[in-house]
Design a protein around this motif. Structure first.
Motif, PDB file in Angstrom:
ATOM      1  N   ALA A 220       4.430  69.029  13.576  1.00 52.76           N
ATOM      2  CA  ALA A 220       3.433  68.676  12.565  1.00 52.76           C
ATOM      3  C   ALA A 220       3.255  67.173  12.430  1.00 52.76           C
ATOM      4  O   ALA A 220       2.171  66.704  12.058  1.00 52.76           O
ATOM      5  CB  ALA A 220       3.828  69.272  11.216  1.00 52.76           C
ATOM      6  N   ASN A 221       4.292  66.406  12.727  1.00 52.96           N
ATOM      7  CA  ASN A 221       4.220  64.948  12.583  1.00 52.96           C
ATOM      8  C   ASN A 221       4.175  64.246  13.928  1.00 52.96           C
ATOM      9  O   ASN A 221       4.497  63.045  14.004  1.00 52.96           O
ATOM     10  CB  ASN A 221       5.426  64.436  11.782  1.00 52.96           C
ATOM     11  CG  ASN A 221       5.430  64.931  10.352  1.00 52.96           C
ATOM     12  OD1 ASN A 221       4.786  64.367   9.478  1.00 52.96           O
ATOM     13  ND2 ASN A 221       6.170  66.007  10.096  1.00 52.96           N
ATOM     14  N   TRP A 222       3.777  64.951  14.978  1.00 50.55           N
ATOM     15  CA  TRP A 222       3.809  64.348  16.307  1.00 50.55           C
ATOM     16  C   TRP A 222       2.878  63.146  16.410  1.00 50.55           C
ATOM     17  O   TRP A 222       3.153  62.198  17.138  1.00 50.55           O
ATOM     18  CB  TRP A 222       3.443  65.398  17.358  1.00 50.55           C
ATOM     19  CG  TRP A 222       3.687  64.914  18.747  1.00 50.55           C
ATOM     20  CD1 TRP A 222       2.769  64.477  19.654  1.00 50.55           C
ATOM     21  CD2 TRP A 222       4.961  64.797  19.388  1.00 50.55           C
ATOM     22  NE1 TRP A 222       3.382  64.102  20.821  1.00 50.55           N
ATOM     23  CE2 TRP A 222       4.736  64.288  20.688  1.00 50.55           C
ATOM     24  CE3 TRP A 222       6.266  65.080  18.993  1.00 50.55           C
ATOM     25  CZ2 TRP A 222       5.756  64.068  21.588  1.00 50.55           C
ATOM     26  CZ3 TRP A 222       7.293  64.843  19.890  1.00 50.55           C
ATOM     27  CH2 TRP A 222       7.037  64.349  21.166  1.00 50.55           C
ATOM     28  N   HIS A 223       1.758  63.163  15.666  1.00 49.18           N
ATOM     29  CA  HIS A 223       0.816  62.057  15.741  1.00 49.18           C
ATOM     30  C   HIS A 223       1.386  60.771  15.137  1.00 49.18           C
ATOM     31  O   HIS A 223       0.828  59.690  15.370  1.00 49.18           O
ATOM     32  CB  HIS A 223      -0.485  62.436  15.015  1.00 49.18           C
ATOM     33  CG  HIS A 223      -0.289  62.700  13.550  1.00 49.18           C
ATOM     34  ND1 HIS A 223       0.287  63.878  13.084  1.00 49.18           N
ATOM     35  CD2 HIS A 223      -0.585  61.961  12.448  1.00 49.18           C
ATOM     36  CE1 HIS A 223       0.334  63.853  11.766  1.00 49.18           C
ATOM     37  NE2 HIS A 223      -0.189  62.705  11.349  1.00 49.18           N
ATOM     38  N   ARG A 224       2.472  60.881  14.361  1.00 49.53           N
ATOM     39  CA  ARG A 224       3.076  59.690  13.767  1.00 49.53           C
ATOM     40  C   ARG A 224       4.202  59.112  14.619  1.00 49.53           C
ATOM     41  O   ARG A 224       4.728  58.044  14.281  1.00 49.53           O
ATOM     42  CB  ARG A 224       3.645  60.028  12.384  1.00 49.53           C
ATOM     43  CG  ARG A 224       2.617  60.528  11.386  1.00 49.53           C
ATOM     44  CD  ARG A 224       3.294  60.829  10.075  1.00 49.53           C
ATOM     45  NE  ARG A 224       2.364  61.327   9.057  1.00 49.53           N
ATOM     46  CZ  ARG A 224       2.734  61.746   7.863  1.00 49.53           C
ATOM     47  NH1 ARG A 224       4.017  61.727   7.527  1.00 49.53           N
ATOM     48  NH2 ARG A 224       1.832  62.181   6.994  1.00 49.53           N
ATOM     49  N   ILE A 225       4.585  59.804  15.655  1.00 47.55           N
ATOM     50  CA  ILE A 225       5.744  59.367  16.433  1.00 47.55           C
ATOM     51  C   ILE A 225       5.509  57.994  17.039  1.00 47.55           C
ATOM     52  O   ILE A 225       6.386  57.115  16.985  1.00 47.55           O
ATOM     53  CB  ILE A 225       6.069  60.393  17.532  1.00 47.55           C
ATOM     54  CG1 ILE A 225       6.446  61.740  16.903  1.00 47.55           C
ATOM     55  CG2 ILE A 225       7.192  59.881  18.421  1.00 47.55           C
ATOM     56  CD1 ILE A 225       7.700  61.719  16.096  1.00 47.55           C
ATOM     57  N   THR A 441       8.115  57.463   6.369  1.00 47.77           N
ATOM     58  CA  THR A 441       9.387  58.101   6.043  1.00 47.77           C
ATOM     59  C   THR A 441       9.993  58.818   7.235  1.00 47.77           C
ATOM     60  O   THR A 441      11.204  59.034   7.272  1.00 47.77           O
ATOM     61  CB  THR A 441       9.185  59.110   4.906  1.00 47.77           C
ATOM     62  OG1 THR A 441       8.123  60.016   5.261  1.00 47.77           O
ATOM     63  CG2 THR A 441       8.786  58.403   3.623  1.00 47.77           C
ATOM     64  N   ILE A 442       9.174  59.183   8.211  1.00 49.03           N
ATOM     65  CA  ILE A 442       9.727  59.878   9.363  1.00 49.03           C
ATOM     66  C   ILE A 442      10.638  58.975  10.176  1.00 49.03           C
ATOM     67  O   ILE A 442      11.507  59.441  10.908  1.00 49.03           O
ATOM     68  CB  ILE A 442       8.588  60.441  10.244  1.00 49.03           C
ATOM     69  CG1 ILE A 442       9.134  61.477  11.228  1.00 49.03           C
ATOM     70  CG2 ILE A 442       7.858  59.320  10.965  1.00 49.03           C
ATOM     71  CD1 ILE A 442       8.049  62.184  12.018  1.00 49.03           C
TER      72      ILE A 442
END
Length: 547
Positions: A220-225, A441-442
């Motif tokens: 779900a947060n892959w675009h923020r990696i 936060t990730i």
């Protein structure tokens, strides 16, 4: 190649030659640097924010009442502690030799039973298990320092590689350990007898569900990696330029331990303050120890002082990290930082000591109240009133966390009081469309996952080495587990430091945007991609449209 004067000058955020641009362009007819970008305050009020930068001093004392209150707690703890040493009753250790005397209706020493029966305890300190445990933990503690430096070096130069290489381990290693313990417990007769198959399967399925949730979070947060990788790289570079923090911060922790030592001694001696008195138990009189009435109150005072001191020391470390990183950030390119850590320490334990104490007190109170609320939730007390109270308390605690997130960072930079720092930080981030509760936060979760992977690989290596060089049986798994826990704690502390560096750089970046300058171009190239705060976007759009 430009001249040295040109490199020393901060880059204008609105210069057409600058590769960094704000998320919303500024009207061309506005003169640069007359007012902060996105500001909705009058021009007279906005002028004060143009001066926000690192305050090199002199700084006045702030939040002095809280420093005085903290010193009163400390002085009372030490004063009553010293009193407890000189006022102790040495008869406490010989309580068993006292008997009730019916003639004097008091407890007197019995000369017949004054001899002590000492039980000799044989400690197997020379056993193979104890030796291997001590050596393993000592070597782990020594190796933790180069491992932290190695991790910092890798994160600085190979951030993307180490993050993407660690991501599969976040899933593979929990699966491995989950299957391994299930098979090992099934094969072992003692484990299988103590832990039935149904319960083993339930635990196995539950762990797989947790792994599935972790996998879903990554997807779900892959675009923020990619953005997270860049943020970690910037923070690692900033921390590598201030390696003296790895000396100052452990020294501060050692100072806290030295400060705790006499308080622990006082707590031990306070138990010796009292007297031996007779008491009737089941129709017979016996001699018991009765503590003085002030001893429980002193225990409460000393424990509160220790907890407040620990919270204040955590905030002091954040203050020192923020002050040091901010001095590095606002230095011109051709300058060399000098005595940055020393000045941050001087401000933390000098003019801003009251601010640090207030911040520590708030953190301490929030943690205590949250623990009480969690305990009440576990007890599952029925009633709508109890539910509403818990909701209200959680809202208040969340609001305090919201205000405190960047307050101590800003206080370290500006030298302002706690309340002023909280207000000015919120207004600073609001004017620049930056969220006060979201950096990325990730990144913290990724760093914690990398620490877990490094420590787990080390624990597997320790387990293999112990199998090869020692005669331990199942005890070697316990030794490897303790080595893993010790290294993980050290690496998580390193992650905590790096996380505070990320927050400090974020505040410095906001100050740059507010002033329309660029002190660190590489920081702007990364942080400019952070999402805009949705809470303030409608106001900006309204002003842009002239509504």
């Amino acid at each position: 190649m430009g001249s040295s004067e040109e490199t020393a000058k901060p880059i204008s955020l609105y210069d057409s030659s600058s590769p960094s641009h704000p998320l919303l362009s500024k009207p061309a007819d506005d003169p640069p640097l007359l007012q902060p970008p996105y500001s909705d305050t009058p021009e007279s009020d906005a002028s004060q924010y143009l001066q926000i930068s690192y305050n090199y001093g002199p700084r006045p004392f702030k939040d002095l009442p809280f420093l005085i209150l903290f010193l009163i707690f400390v002085l009372c703890t030490f004063g009553f502690g010293i009193f407890s040493i000189f006022h102790r009753n040495n008869n406490y250790s010989s309580l068993s030799s006292f008997v009730y005397d019916s003639n004097s209706t008091s407890c007197v020493r019995d000369s017949v039973s004054s001899n002590y029966n000492w039980v000799s305890l044989s400690f197997s300190s020379g056993s193979q298990f104890v030796k291997d445990l001590i050596w393993t933990l000592a070597i782990t503690l020594l190796l933790s320092v180069p491992i932290c430096f190695l991790l910092l070096l890798v994160l600085k130069h190979y951030t993307k590689q180490i993050v993407y290489a660690s991501l599969p381990f976040f899933i593979v290693m929990p699966i491995f350990f989950n299957v391994y313990w299930f098979v090992a417990c099934t094969v072992s007769s003692s484990c299988s007898d103590a832990f039935p198959l149904v319960y083993r399967i339930l635990v196995l399925v539950f762990v797989f569900l947790v792994i599935g949730v972790i996998l879903w979070i990554f997807v779900a947060n892959w675009h923020r990696i990619e953005l997270t990788v860049s943020i970690i790289g910037v923070a690692s570079n900033a921390l590598s330029r201030n390696l003296g923090l790895f000396v100052a911060l452990p020294c501060m922790m050692f100072g806290l331990v030295v400060y705790y030592a006499p308080i622990v001694v006082f707590l031990v001696f306070s138990r010796l303050n009292g007297k031996i008195v007779p008491r009737e138990l089941k129709g017979e009189y016996a001699c018991i120890w009765k503590q003085d009435g002030w001893v429980p109150a002193y225990y409460a005072l000393a424990i509160l002082t220790m907890l407040w001191s620990a919270a204040a020391m955590v905030e002091a470390q954040v203050f020192v990290i923020s002050g040091t990183i901010a001095q590095w950030y606002f230095l011109k390119e051709d300058s060399t930082p000098k005595r940055t850590i020393r000045s941050s320490l001087r401000y933390a334990f000098g003019p801003s000591a009251g601010t640090v104490c207030l911040s520590g007190l708030l953190i301490f109170v929030v943690r205590m109240v949250r623990a009480v609320v969690d305990t009440a939730r576990q007890e599952d007390v029925p009633g709508i009133v109890n539910l509403l109270l818990r909701c209200c308390v959680n809202v208040v605690l969340s609001a305090i966390d919201f205000l405190n997130k960047f307050t101590i960072n800003f206080a370290a930079i500006s030298g302002e009081a706690y309340c002023s720092s909280a207000r000015m930080t919120y207004e600073l981030l609001k004017r620049n469309l930056l969220s006060a509760v979201f950096v990325e936060t990730i990144s913290t979760r990724l760093l914690a996952g990398i620490a877990f992977v490094f420590s787990a690989i080390y624990a597997i290596a320790v387990c293999g080495i112990l199998k090869a060089v020692s005669n331990l049986g199942y005890e070697l798994y316990f030794v490897a587990l303790l080595a893993w826990v010790l290294l993980l704690l050290v690496l998580l502390y390193f992650v905590h430091v790096l996380d505070n560096v990320i927050d400090t750089v974020y505040v410095c970046y906001a100050i740059d945007r507010d002033r329309g300058e660029v002190f660190k171009q590489e920081v702007h190239e990364v942080y400019v991609h952070l999402p805009i705060s949705r809470n303030h976007r409608p106001d900006i759009i309204s002003r842009t449209l002239g509504v």
